[in-house]
Enzyme design. Structure first.
Site, PDB file in Angstrom:
ATOM      1  N   ALA A 128      -9.613  11.501   2.123  1.00  0.00           N
ATOM      2  CA  ALA A 128     -11.021  11.889   2.186  1.00  0.00           C
ATOM      3  C   ALA A 128     -11.130  13.407   2.244  1.00  0.00           C
ATOM      4  CB  ALA A 128     -11.663  11.266   3.419  1.00  0.00           C
TER       5      ALA A 128
ATOM      6  N   ALA B 151     -20.253   2.919   3.126  1.00  0.00           N
ATOM      7  CA  ALA B 151     -19.542   2.426   1.941  1.00  0.00           C
ATOM      8  C   ALA B 151     -20.478   1.640   1.019  1.00  0.00           C
ATOM      9  CB  ALA B 151     -18.374   1.548   2.383  1.00  0.00           C
TER      10      ALA B 151
ATOM     11  N   LYS C  57     -22.690  -5.273   2.581  1.00  0.00           N
ATOM     12  CA  LYS C  57     -21.718  -4.668   1.648  1.00  0.00           C
ATOM     13  C   LYS C  57     -21.269  -5.686   0.598  1.00  0.00           C
ATOM     14  CE  LYS C  57     -17.803  -2.894   3.493  1.00  0.00           C
ATOM     15  NZ  LYS C  57     -17.004  -1.891   4.236  1.00  0.00           N
TER      16      LYS C  57
ATOM     17  N   GLU D  77       0.835  -1.208   0.000  1.00  0.00           N
ATOM     18  CA  GLU D  77       0.000   0.000   0.000  1.00  0.00           C
ATOM     19  C   GLU D  77       0.866   1.253   0.000  1.00  0.00           C
ATOM     20  OE1 GLU D  77      -3.821   0.007   1.663  1.00  0.00           O
ATOM     21  OE2 GLU D  77      -3.340   1.648   3.027  1.00  0.00           O
TER      22      GLU D  77
ATOM     23  N   ARG E  73     -16.133   4.298   2.991  1.00  0.00           N
ATOM     24  CA  ARG E  73     -16.909   5.428   3.491  1.00  0.00           C
ATOM     25  C   ARG E  73     -16.001   6.618   3.767  1.00  0.00           C
ATOM     26  NH1 ARG E  73     -19.124   5.703   9.497  1.00  0.00           N
ATOM     27  NH2 ARG E  73     -16.892   6.200   9.716  1.00  0.00           N
TER      28      ARG E  73
ATOM     29  N   HIS F 107     -15.335  -2.546  13.676  1.00  0.00           N
ATOM     30  CA  HIS F 107     -15.132  -1.119  13.407  1.00  0.00           C
ATOM     31  C   HIS F 107     -15.397  -0.341  14.704  1.00  0.00           C
ATOM     32  CE1 HIS F 107     -16.028   2.933  11.898  1.00  0.00           C
ATOM     33  NE2 HIS F 107     -15.172   2.623  10.945  1.00  0.00           N
TER      34      HIS F 107
ATOM     35  N   ASP G  95     -13.350   8.310   7.065  1.00  0.00           N
ATOM     36  CA  ASP G  95     -13.553   8.578   8.495  1.00  0.00           C
ATOM     37  C   ASP G  95     -14.440   9.799   8.698  1.00  0.00           C
ATOM     38  OD1 ASP G  95     -12.342   6.543   9.977  1.00  0.00           O
ATOM     39  OD2 ASP G  95     -10.352   7.292   9.416  1.00  0.00           O
TER      40      ASP G  95
HETATM   41  P1  FAD Z   1     -18.570   1.311   6.278  1.00  0.00           P
HETATM   42  O1  FAD Z   1     -18.535   0.003   5.595  1.00  0.00           O
HETATM   43  O2  FAD Z   1     -19.623   2.276   5.863  1.00  0.00           O
HETATM   44  O3  FAD Z   1     -18.675   1.037   7.847  1.00  0.00           O
HETATM   45  C1  FAD Z   1     -18.532   2.110   8.782  1.00  0.00           C
HETATM   46  C2  FAD Z   1     -19.399   1.827  10.007  1.00  0.00           C
HETATM   47  O4  FAD Z   1     -20.781   1.889   9.648  1.00  0.00           O
HETATM   48  C3  FAD Z   1     -19.197   0.424  10.610  1.00  0.00           C
HETATM   49  O5  FAD Z   1     -19.364   0.535  12.000  1.00  0.00           O
HETATM   50  C4  FAD Z   1     -20.321  -0.392   9.983  1.00  0.00           C
HETATM   51  O6  FAD Z   1     -20.683  -1.511  10.786  1.00  0.00           O
HETATM   52  C5  FAD Z   1     -21.438   0.655   9.910  1.00  0.00           C
HETATM   53  N1  FAD Z   1     -22.384   0.418   8.807  1.00  0.00           N
HETATM   54  C6  FAD Z   1     -22.105  -0.012   7.571  1.00  0.00           C
HETATM   55  N2  FAD Z   1     -23.214  -0.051   6.821  1.00  0.00           N
HETATM   56  C7  FAD Z   1     -24.228   0.389   7.603  1.00  0.00           C
HETATM   57  C8  FAD Z   1     -25.635   0.593   7.397  1.00  0.00           C
HETATM   58  N3  FAD Z   1     -26.224   0.311   6.238  1.00  0.00           N
HETATM   59  N4  FAD Z   1     -26.374   1.061   8.458  1.00  0.00           N
HETATM   60  C9  FAD Z   1     -25.791   1.354   9.647  1.00  0.00           C
HETATM   61  N5  FAD Z   1     -24.473   1.175   9.898  1.00  0.00           N
HETATM   62  C10 FAD Z   1     -23.701   0.697   8.893  1.00  0.00           C
HETATM   63  N6  FAD Z   1      -9.819   6.044   4.750  1.00  0.00           N
HETATM   64  C11 FAD Z   1      -9.531   7.025   3.866  1.00  0.00           C
HETATM   65  O7  FAD Z   1      -9.899   8.184   4.094  1.00  0.00           O
HETATM   66  N7  FAD Z   1      -8.848   6.751   2.702  1.00  0.00           N
HETATM   67  C12 FAD Z   1      -8.426   5.509   2.384  1.00  0.00           C
HETATM   68  O8  FAD Z   1      -7.826   5.304   1.337  1.00  0.00           O
HETATM   69  C13 FAD Z   1      -8.702   4.443   3.308  1.00  0.00           C
HETATM   70  N8  FAD Z   1      -8.344   3.160   3.033  1.00  0.00           N
HETATM   71  C14 FAD Z   1      -8.681   2.137   3.914  1.00  0.00           C
HETATM   72  C15 FAD Z   1      -8.343   0.817   3.593  1.00  0.00           C
HETATM   73  C16 FAD Z   1      -8.656  -0.229   4.477  1.00  0.00           C
HETATM   74  C17 FAD Z   1      -8.300  -1.653   4.112  1.00  0.00           C
HETATM   75  C18 FAD Z   1      -9.309   0.059   5.704  1.00  0.00           C
HETATM   76  C19 FAD Z   1      -9.619  -1.037   6.680  1.00  0.00           C
HETATM   77  C20 FAD Z   1      -9.664   1.374   6.027  1.00  0.00           C
HETATM   78  C21 FAD Z   1      -9.359   2.421   5.130  1.00  0.00           C
HETATM   79  N9  FAD Z   1      -9.719   3.747   5.394  1.00  0.00           N
HETATM   80  C22 FAD Z   1      -9.427   4.758   4.506  1.00  0.00           C
HETATM   81  C23 FAD Z   1     -10.395   4.077   6.660  1.00  0.00           C
HETATM   82  C24 FAD Z   1     -11.933   3.989   6.508  1.00  0.00           C
HETATM   83  O9  FAD Z   1     -12.384   5.042   5.684  1.00  0.00           O
HETATM   84  C25 FAD Z   1     -12.526   4.094   7.918  1.00  0.00           C
HETATM   85  O10 FAD Z   1     -12.203   2.952   8.670  1.00  0.00           O
HETATM   86  C26 FAD Z   1     -14.004   4.432   7.996  1.00  0.00           C
HETATM   87  O11 FAD Z   1     -14.290   4.787   9.352  1.00  0.00           O
HETATM   88  C27 FAD Z   1     -14.954   3.291   7.628  1.00  0.00           C
HETATM   89  O12 FAD Z   1     -14.916   3.008   6.300  1.00  0.00           O
HETATM   90  P2  FAD Z   1     -15.706   1.720   5.715  1.00  0.00           P
HETATM   91  O13 FAD Z   1     -15.578   1.807   4.249  1.00  0.00           O
HETATM   92  O14 FAD Z   1     -15.288   0.504   6.410  1.00  0.00           O
HETATM   93  O15 FAD Z   1     -17.199   2.119   6.165  1.00  0.00           O
END
Ligand code: FAD
Length: 291
Positions: free
Chosen positions: A51, A127, A168, A17, A107, A152, A109
């Site tokens: 982001a 996401a 997802k 990465e 999604r 998370h 942060d």
């Molecule tokens: P989601 O999948 O949306 O989950 C976030 C929270 O919402 C979780 O608690 C989940 O259980 C909950 N949730 C999901 N769907 C729903 C729903 N329908 N209703 C209610 N609750 C729900 N950040 C950056 O800014 N840039 C990056 O490039 C980046 N790369 C990353 C790569 C990896 C492998 C990882 C693990 C994280 C990365 N992050 C990055 C950080 C990431 O953006 C954060 O961890 C963020 O807080 C959650 O993103 P997510 O896509 O997992 O969100």
């Protein structure tokens, strides 16, 4: 090449990465570091996305450069929560036009500012909204998603976290990459639980080589990862000596990778943080295992 095709190879596959620069002045040095890593021929390279702007415009440039100049498959990250539909659609178009085949749908942060804003006005809440949109666009993209072996930080409990993860993957995530973890048993338990829940897509464990003591606090704060005693004592013993800490951190990450491979996991993502020397040291440590 799509990540799902990359993962079909039957050998230890290490991906790296990188993150884009925050400023234009840093662009050349970051680009050089990413090229040094591409020359090591990882199975693929992922490029993170800042982001809310910042480094976001460089994600595409770096991903395209690695792919076009070095033939390494790239995975471009894309976050949605702080963006409008218009911006996200423009980014997706740019990725497709650049020939990028893999997108990590995230999604992003929640900044304090976002936390306090009116959520009904958001174009994207999770996401999964971005995954659905990527699918509906009809673009021939391989879509990745993030997952969390230690759940998370915002999740109320594991059951809920896995339920949303299933939503997802059902929406069209082709593979998942995990948050970093320092104890492989956490990963093995997580895999058992998500497979039980019917999540069948490939999962790529994410391993972070900790190469300086300050990084530990930062990484743990960001990820909420559990730090095992074995790892803590290593930081206590070597943290004051940068060279020794780097060697110990690379050895610990290598140990995790070898254990994962020995337990049937052949693809591992290394959070190599724009450090070609660290990526190279890990590859050297497993050279006979990769073959
Ligand atoms: P989601 O999948 O949306 O989950 C976030 C929270 O919402 C979780 O608690 C989940 O259980 C909950 N949730 C999901 N769907 C729903 C729903 N329908 N209703 C209610 N609750 C729900 N950040 C950056 O800014 N840039 C990056 O490039 C980046 N790369 C990353 C790569 C990896 C492998 C990882 C693990 C994280 C990365 N992050 C990055 C950080 C990431 O953006 C954060 O961890 C963020 O807080 C959650 O993103 P997510 O896509 O997992 O969100």
């Amino acid at each position: 090449m799509k990540i799902t095709d990359v993962l079909k190879q039957d050998k230890l596959l290490l991906s790296f990465e990188v993150f884009p620069p925050k400023t234009e002045t840093a662009f050349d040095s970051v680009k050089t570091a990413t090229e040094e890593m591409a020359k090591l021929k990882p199975s693929f390279m992922s490029v993170t996305y800042g982001a809310g702007g910042g480094t976001s415009r460089y994600t595409l440039e770096i991903a395209k450069n690695i792919k076009d100049r070095y033939g390494v498959p790239t995975l471009a990250h894309l976050t949605c929560v702080s963006s409008s539909k218009e911006t996200v659609h423009a980014r997706i178009r740019e990725l497709i036009d650049a020939g990028i085949e893999n997108v990590m749908a995230l999604r992003g942060d929640l900044t304090p500012e976002l936390e306090n804003s009116d959520r009904t006005a958001w174009d994207y809440r999770h996401a999964v909204d971005l995954v659905r949109e990527l699918k509906e666009s009809g673009a021939d993209l391989c879509i990745g998603g993030a997952c969390y072996p230690e759940i998370h930080p915002e999740s109320v409990n594991r059951h809920e976290d896995i339920r949303y993860l299933k939503e997802k993957t059902d929406a069209g995530c082709d593979f998942l990459t995990t948050q970093m973890f320092f104890d492989n048993n956490l990963l093995y338990n997580f895999l058992y639980q998500i497979r039980e829940a019917g999540i069948t897509v490939p999962v790529i464990p994410g391993i972070m080589p900790i190469t300086n003591a300050n990084q530990v606090a930062r990484a743990v704060k960001l990820s909420g990862s559990f730090v095992p005693v074995r790892f803590k004592s290593l930081v206590d013993r070597f943290g004051a000596s940068p060279a020794a800490m780097k060697q110990a951190g690379v050895a610990y990450a290598t140990d995790q990778i070898i254990d994962l491979y020995a337990n049937g996991i052949k693809n591992v993502h290394v959070y190599s943080m724009n450090k070609p020397d660290v990526a190279e040291a890990i590859l050297r440590n497993v050279s006979d295992i990769i073959g």
